[in-house]
Design an enzyme around this catalytic site. Structure first.
Site, short mmCIF file in Angstrom:
data_model
loop_
_atom_site.label_atom_id
_atom_site.label_comp_id
_atom_site.label_asym_id
_atom_site.label_seq_id
_atom_site.Cartn_x
_atom_site.Cartn_y
_atom_site.Cartn_z
CE1 TYR A 1 -37.26 51.15 16.59
CE2 TYR A 1 -37.72 53.41 17.18
CZ TYR A 1 -37.77 52.07 17.48
OH TYR A 1 -38.35 51.65 18.64
CG ASP B 1 -39.99 60.47 24.30
OD1 ASP B 1 -39.17 59.54 24.15
OD2 ASP B 1 -41.14 60.29 24.77
CG LEU C 1 -40.82 61.07 14.83
CD1 LEU C 1 -41.71 61.30 16.05
CD2 LEU C 1 -39.51 61.78 15.02
CB ALA D 1 -51.53 66.21 15.73
CB ALA E 1 -44.20 60.59 18.64
CE LYS F 1 -43.60 57.87 25.89
NZ LYS F 1 -42.91 58.27 24.69
P1 NAP Z 1 -50.17 58.11 18.08
O1 NAP Z 1 -50.27 58.98 19.30
O2 NAP Z 1 -51.07 56.94 17.94
O3 NAP Z 1 -50.41 59.10 16.80
C1 NAP Z 1 -50.54 58.56 15.51
C2 NAP Z 1 -50.48 59.69 14.48
O4 NAP Z 1 -50.50 59.09 13.17
C3 NAP Z 1 -51.67 60.65 14.52
O5 NAP Z 1 -51.26 61.94 14.11
C4 NAP Z 1 -52.62 60.02 13.49
O6 NAP Z 1 -53.52 60.95 12.90
C5 NAP Z 1 -51.64 59.58 12.43
N1 NAP Z 1 -52.19 58.51 11.60
C6 NAP Z 1 -52.37 57.20 11.96
N2 NAP Z 1 -52.89 56.51 10.91
C7 NAP Z 1 -53.03 57.41 9.88
C8 NAP Z 1 -53.49 57.31 8.53
N3 NAP Z 1 -53.92 56.14 8.03
N4 NAP Z 1 -53.47 58.41 7.77
C9 NAP Z 1 -53.02 59.60 8.26
N5 NAP Z 1 -52.57 59.77 9.52
C10 NAP Z 1 -52.58 58.68 10.32
O7 NAP Z 1 -48.69 57.56 17.88
P2 NAP Z 1 -47.31 58.17 18.45
O8 NAP Z 1 -47.04 57.60 19.78
O9 NAP Z 1 -47.38 59.65 18.27
O10 NAP Z 1 -46.24 57.52 17.43
C11 NAP Z 1 -46.15 57.94 16.08
C12 NAP Z 1 -44.95 57.28 15.40
O11 NAP Z 1 -43.73 57.72 15.99
C13 NAP Z 1 -44.97 55.74 15.55
O12 NAP Z 1 -44.69 55.20 14.30
C14 NAP Z 1 -43.84 55.45 16.52
O13 NAP Z 1 -43.21 54.23 16.20
C15 NAP Z 1 -42.89 56.62 16.29
N6 NAP Z 1 -42.08 56.95 17.49
C16 NAP Z 1 -40.72 56.86 17.41
C17 NAP Z 1 -39.94 57.17 18.52
C18 NAP Z 1 -38.43 57.08 18.43
O14 NAP Z 1 -37.76 57.03 19.47
N7 NAP Z 1 -37.86 57.10 17.25
C19 NAP Z 1 -40.54 57.55 19.73
C20 NAP Z 1 -41.95 57.64 19.77
C21 NAP Z 1 -42.70 57.33 18.65
P3 NAP Z 1 -54.98 61.22 13.56
O15 NAP Z 1 -54.74 62.19 14.68
O16 NAP Z 1 -55.76 61.78 12.45
O17 NAP Z 1 -55.50 59.90 14.06
#
Ligand code: NAP
Length: 294
Positions: A233, A111, A231, A136, A139, A75
């Site tokens: 689903y 998004d 977020l 953070a 997404a 992205k």
């Molecule tokens: P990402 O960049 O990998 O970020 C993951 C986030 O989760 C970070 O803030 C991370 O915290 C936190 N995290 C992971 N494991 C954790 C734990 N054990 N305890 C506390 N915090 C934890 O992922 P992303 O791309 O942002 O996606 C996040 C979610 O959004 C995913 O579940 C994805 O499926 C969903 N999503 C949905 C859509 C939609 O269209 N509905 C679109 C995009 C994403 P740290 O910074 O501390 O590591």
């Protein structure tokens, strides 16, 4: 009729560029939209390794592709290969949709606009609201931009790793000349001002198959939430959503965000407006599809 039977010499091609892409639901969204809107377009997945991103964009243009969606991990990396950038996508620094323009592609971030449309369709308002955003990552960053852009009063950005929350808050506040994003450690939710909040769950905690997990388990936290938007689903009802409901709030999952980011991209590529009845038909197909794979 099978989509393939309709492909002819005038069919336009769009697709998803990511790595991996095998589990995507986007072909369902776009191929069904093309069929319902009677447009001669097909949508296919393209697995593109990180070192091939620029070649892939040049190749897509040479092959006359109408547009592309972009997903993890490209992205930000695609931006260097684009001819133009939408102003908001440039501020966010992340692109999930490429639209063909003379000489190359223009980058957009649907998004963010898709999430806003999804919230509106659930009657969830952002303007002047007090919001808690959990996470953070990529997404949550787009969510923070969305909240600040659409006029949230305050967004408490809670993350396990504080410096990531601080970085996102600085970026968003400075890009949009606001000071509404307040970074906090996840465990500091106990120090939030006494209010009722909209909470947006943007961490990956609770995502299938870890369906019993929630990033905060304390019911005292959920009692402060009037509406919870996850977020995630898959599963359709996450632990976060269950806790919100147990505490008397309203909870939604992220399937409509997925739907509307796709619809926004489709509308940009085809210069059209998708009627709400068609949007809801696609939504029902997505619901069925996510249930099948749970
Ligand atoms: P990402 O960049 O990998 O970020 C993951 C986030 O989760 C970070 O803030 C991370 O915290 C936190 N995290 C992971 N494991 C954790 C734990 N054990 N305890 C506390 N915090 C934890 O992922 P992303 O791309 O942002 O996606 C996040 C979610 O959004 C995913 O579940 C994805 O499926 C969903 N999503 C949905 C859509 C939609 O269209 N509905 C679109 C995009 C994403 P740290 O910074 O501390 O590591």
């Amino acid at each position: 009729m099978d989509t393939r039977e309709k492909i002819n010499g005038k069919t336009r091609v769009c697709g998803l560029m990511g790595y991996p892409v095998a589990h995507t639901l986007s072909p369902i969204i776009h191929n069904t939209l093309a069929e319902k809107m009677n447009l001669n377009m097909v949508y296919v997945p393209f697995p593109v390794a990180p070192e091939q991103v620029n070649h892939a964009i040049a190749g897509a243009y040479a092959l006359d592709l109408l547009g592309l969606n972009v997903t993890v991990p490209h992205k930000s990396a695609v931006i260097a290969g684009l001819k133009e950038m939408d102003e908001l996508a440039a501020k966010i620094g992340a692109v999930n949709t490429l639209v063909r323009v003379p000489g190359g592609y223009k980058g957009y971030n649907t998004d963010m606009t898709g999430l806003y449309r999804a919230l509106l369709s659930e009657q969830i308002q952002i303007r002047e609201k007090q919001i808690i955003l959990l996470g953070a990552g990529g997404a949550a960053r787009a969510v923070a931009f969305m909240c600040a852009y659409y006029g949230a009063r305050k967004v408490y950005l809670l993350n396990r790793t504080l410096d990531k929350a601080q970085r996102v808050a600085e970026e968003v506040n400075s890009a949009l000349s606001v000071d509404c994003i307040v970074p906090m450690r996840m465990e500091d939710y106990k120090n939030l001002p006494e209010e009722k909040y909209l909470a947006i769950q943007g961490t990956s905690v609770g995502l299938y198959p870890n369906v019993e997990d929630a990033v905060i388990r304390d019911m005292a936290f959920y009692e402060r939430i009037h509406t919870g938007y996850d977020l995630i689903y898959k599963p359709a009802k996450t632990m976060f959503m269950k806790y919100v409901e147990q505490a008397g709030g309203i909870a939604c999952n992220g399937l409509k965000m997925l739907l509307y980011q796709g619809i926004d991209a489709f509308e940009l590529w085809n210069q059209c407006k998708v009627p709400e009845e068609i949007a809801m038909e696609i939504y029902q197909r997505l619901e069925k599809e996510t249930r099948i794979h749970e």
